[in-house]
Design an enzyme around this catalytic site. Structure first.
Site, PDB file in Angstrom:
ATOM      1  CB  CYS A  78      -0.981  -0.056   1.164  1.00 40.63           C
ATOM      2  SG  CYS A  78      -2.481   0.838   0.818  1.00 40.63           S
ATOM      3  CG  HIS A 202      -3.245  -2.979   4.211  1.00 42.36           C
ATOM      4  ND1 HIS A 202      -2.335  -2.375   5.052  1.00 42.36           N
ATOM      5  CD2 HIS A 202      -3.762  -1.990   3.458  1.00 42.36           C
ATOM      6  CE1 HIS A 202      -2.303  -1.078   4.822  1.00 42.36           C
ATOM      7  NE2 HIS A 202      -3.169  -0.812   3.859  1.00 42.36           N
ATOM      8  CD  GLU A 204      -0.456  -5.081   6.371  1.00 42.57           C
ATOM      9  OE1 GLU A 204      -0.433  -5.702   5.294  1.00 42.57           O
ATOM     10  OE2 GLU A 204      -0.714  -3.870   6.452  1.00 42.57           O
TER      11      GLU A 204
END
Ligand code: GLN
Length: 252
Positions: A78, A202, A204
């Site tokens: 990002c 994302h 994560e």
């Protein structure tokens, strides 16, 4: 050696948490000299203008550029993807400094403002081929960028369909979408170029660890004999696909 995670701002803790779940140590990087203790780097999502100001304040840009030039694996998610791009559009007035290296043009807020954030199932054949698991990955897009153009050495790992009538708000500020984003039906959201990896979403923030283990394999592929020393394995083998136990968020 451990994996560095640029820890100026944004979702660095979440990346470190995923690395830990894969048995790999993530090291917070805030100063140029700390880059010497890692062989790879994750630049997290967050807010790229703020992150760039902080990176400039800490004099990190020359070392980050050197790190990329040396061919060490770097993954930008990002805002991190924006950092890695050679060119960004939709920047705040005055622009912002980029690390560069990834031969692509990124639109900073392609999908709109924060409230237009979304999740989508992405087709990820290259990831599934290497990591196993389902052929799709749940992408979390938070005020996300998109990749508008890529150079010849860039491999596209995922793209997403956008409405072909996607228009640009003429009243929007430079910070949002001052430029036409065209009428393309697809925009690119994940790329690889040599040892550089970029994702507009994302990973994560999901329980699916395949993008992280994919990156760790890139780390393992650097130089001779680098694989075992560059990954601190403290638990189970990271390369196996682990079916997500939960969906969002990752913290349990
Ligand atoms: N989730 C994110 O990292 C958003 C990035 C944001 N579009 C920026 O310009 O920095």
């Amino acid at each position: 050696m451990a994996v560095g995670v640029l820890a100026l701002q944004g979702s660095f803790n979440e990346h470190i948490a995923v690395l830990r779940r894969l048995g790999v140590k993530g090291v917070e990087i805030r100063k140029p000299e700390q880059l010497q203790s890692v062989t790879s780097l994750i630049i997290p999502g967050g807010e790229s203008t703020t992150m760039a100001k902080l990176a400039d304040y800490h004099n990190l840009f020359p070392s980050l550029r050197e790190f990329v030039k040396m061919g060490k694996p770097v993954w930008g998610t990002c805002a991190g993807l924006i950092f890695l791009a050679n060119k960004a559009s939709g920047q705040k007035t005055g622009g912002q400094e980029l690390v560069g290296g990834l031969d692509c043009t990124v639109h900073r807020n392609f999908f709109g403002s924060q409230i237009q954030s979304f999740e989508a199932e992405l087709s990820v054949p290259s990831i599934a081929a290497k990591e196993g698991g389902p052929p799709t990955f749940r992408g979390v897009f938070i005020r996300a960028p998109a990749i508008l153009e890529v150079g010849p050495d860039v491999e596209v790992l995922a793209d997403i369909l956008v409405p072909s009538n996607k228009t640009v708000d003429p009243n929007s500020t430079l910070d949002s979408q001052e430029e036409s984003t065209g009428t393309a039906d697809k925009v690119i959201v994940a790329v690889k170029q040599g040892n550089l990896l970029g994702t507009a979403f994302h990973p994560e923030l999901t329980a699916d660890t395949r993008w992280h283990s994919y990156f760790l394999k890139m780390v393992g592929e650097v130089g001779e004999g680098a694989s075992s020393s560059s990954i601190v394995a403290v638990g189970e083998e990271f390369s196996f696909y682990q079916p997500p136990k939960i969906d969002l968020p990752i913290f349990q």
